[in-house]
Scaffold this motif. Structure first.
Motif, PDB file in Angstrom:
ATOM      1  N   HIS A   4       0.831  -1.210   0.000  1.00 12.76           N
ATOM      2  CA  HIS A   4       0.000   0.000   0.000  1.00 12.76           C
ATOM      3  C   HIS A   4       0.868   1.264   0.000  1.00 12.76           C
ATOM      4  CE1 HIS A   4      -3.561  -2.391   0.391  1.00 12.76           C
ATOM      5  NE2 HIS A   4      -3.099  -2.975   1.490  1.00 12.76           N
ATOM      6  N   ILE A   5       1.990   1.212   0.704  1.00 17.74           N
ATOM      7  CA  ILE A   5       2.913   2.349   0.675  1.00 17.74           C
ATOM      8  C   ILE A   5       3.471   2.532  -0.721  1.00 17.74           C
ATOM      9  CG2 ILE A   5       5.158   3.237   1.462  1.00 17.74           C
ATOM     10  CD1 ILE A   5       4.602   2.009   4.181  1.00 17.74           C
ATOM     11  N   ARG A   6       3.931   1.434  -1.325  1.00 17.75           N
ATOM     12  CA  ARG A   6       4.529   1.540  -2.648  1.00 17.75           C
ATOM     13  C   ARG A   6       3.524   1.988  -3.701  1.00 17.75           C
ATOM     14  NH1 ARG A   6       9.427  -0.504  -4.068  1.00 17.75           N
ATOM     15  NH2 ARG A   6       8.867   0.590  -6.005  1.00 17.75           N
ATOM     16  N   ALA A   7       2.240   1.681  -3.478  1.00 14.44           N
ATOM     17  CA  ALA A   7       1.222   2.062  -4.454  1.00 14.44           C
ATOM     18  C   ALA A   7       1.056   3.572  -4.559  1.00 14.44           C
ATOM     19  CB  ALA A   7      -0.124   1.416  -4.103  1.00 14.44           C
ATOM     20  N   VAL A   8       1.375   4.286  -3.480  1.00 18.35           N
ATOM     21  CA  VAL A   8       1.216   5.747  -3.494  1.00 18.35           C
ATOM     22  C   VAL A   8       2.524   6.466  -3.168  1.00 18.35           C
ATOM     23  CG1 VAL A   8      -1.226   5.608  -2.853  1.00 18.35           C
ATOM     24  CG2 VAL A   8       0.500   5.840  -1.054  1.00 18.35           C
ATOM     25  N   ALA A   9       3.621   5.738  -3.105  1.00 15.63           N
ATOM     26  CA  ALA A   9       4.896   6.309  -2.657  1.00 15.63           C
ATOM     27  C   ALA A   9       5.293   7.544  -3.444  1.00 15.63           C
ATOM     28  CB  ALA A   9       5.998   5.254  -2.739  1.00 15.63           C
ATOM     29  N   GLU A  10       5.056   7.549  -4.740  1.00 13.98           N
ATOM     30  CA  GLU A  10       5.469   8.687  -5.560  1.00 13.98           C
ATOM     31  C   GLU A  10       4.695   9.954  -5.233  1.00 13.98           C
ATOM     32  OE1 GLU A  10       3.949   8.682  -9.751  1.00 13.98           O
ATOM     33  OE2 GLU A  10       3.401   6.625  -9.227  1.00 13.98           O
TER      34      GLU A  10
END
Length: 221
Positions: A185-191
């Protein structure tokens, strides 16, 4: 500062100098022993206006609210815009004096500036369609959201913007390289995490609260 005529000292002047002293050297430096010479009077002269440091801090808080109220257009017809204006002005007024704002933002001031602020918020909520206990409860949510945010930002400024900037770099360094299998979930919105700054958060928090006011008012109707 040269000695001044007896009786020429005012509460407003004491508050002004107290703000300057606190911002220069921190709230711990805000003592009557320090204020007396800065004002050109004996420390006991300050005591004739404020019985203790806590009363002086409350007066400082009231002055910050006065600064905020001076920026609000009370004739603005939209209740939502009036509250947004008050919130933004309060944030500016308190963050301009971060070393004392963190001490007074959470206090109940019991002074004219606070009464006027409460009246402004409750008037806006009445216009929105809330009344009774629901208006009182939502007033606390609105006011506490504004003050909690200003206290938070004042603390950030007191810590030091350079330190906070270094902390903020984590969003563009550590977070973007976390393993997707462990933190999907973090990586899905990290950018996007680094794009969300305090300005975004403040405005979103305010508008979410005011959306809730509209939703509750509509439900009541």
């Amino acid at each position: 500062m040269a000695k001044r005529e007896r009786g020429s000292l005012s509460r407003a002047e004491i508050v002004k100098v107290a703000l300057e002293v606190a911002e220069a050297d921190g709230a711990d430096a805000l003592t009557f022993r320090r204020l007396g010479p800065a004002l050109g009077v004996a420390p006991t002269a300050v005591l004739r206006h404020f019985r203790d440091k806590d009363e002086l801090l409350l007066a400082i808080g009231a002055q910050l609210l006065e600064n905020a109220l001076a920026e609000v257009d009370l004739a603005e017809p939209s209740w939502r815009e009036r509250l947004l204006s008050l919130a933004r002005a309060s944030r500016r007024a308190f963050v301009a004096h971060p070393r004392v704002a963190a001490l007074v933002a959470t206090r109940t001031l019991r002074q004219e500036a606070e009464f006027r602020t409460v009246e402004l918020i409750l008037g806006a909520l009445a216009q929105a369609g809330l009344s009774g206990r629901e208006a009182a409860s939502m007033y606390r949510v609105v006011a506490d959201t504004i003050l909690a945010w200003t206290a938070f930002e004042a603390t950030v400024h007191a810590v030091g913007l350079d330190v906070m900037h270094r902390d903020g770099l984590a969003w563009t360094r550590e977070y973007v390289v976390l393993p997707a299998d462990r933190y999907p979930h973090i990586r899905a919105v990290a950018e996007h995490l680094s794009e969300v700054d305090r300005e975004d958060q403040f405005e979103l928090a305010l508008n979410l609260v005011l959306d809730a006011v509209e939703a509750r008012a509509a439900r009541g109707r």
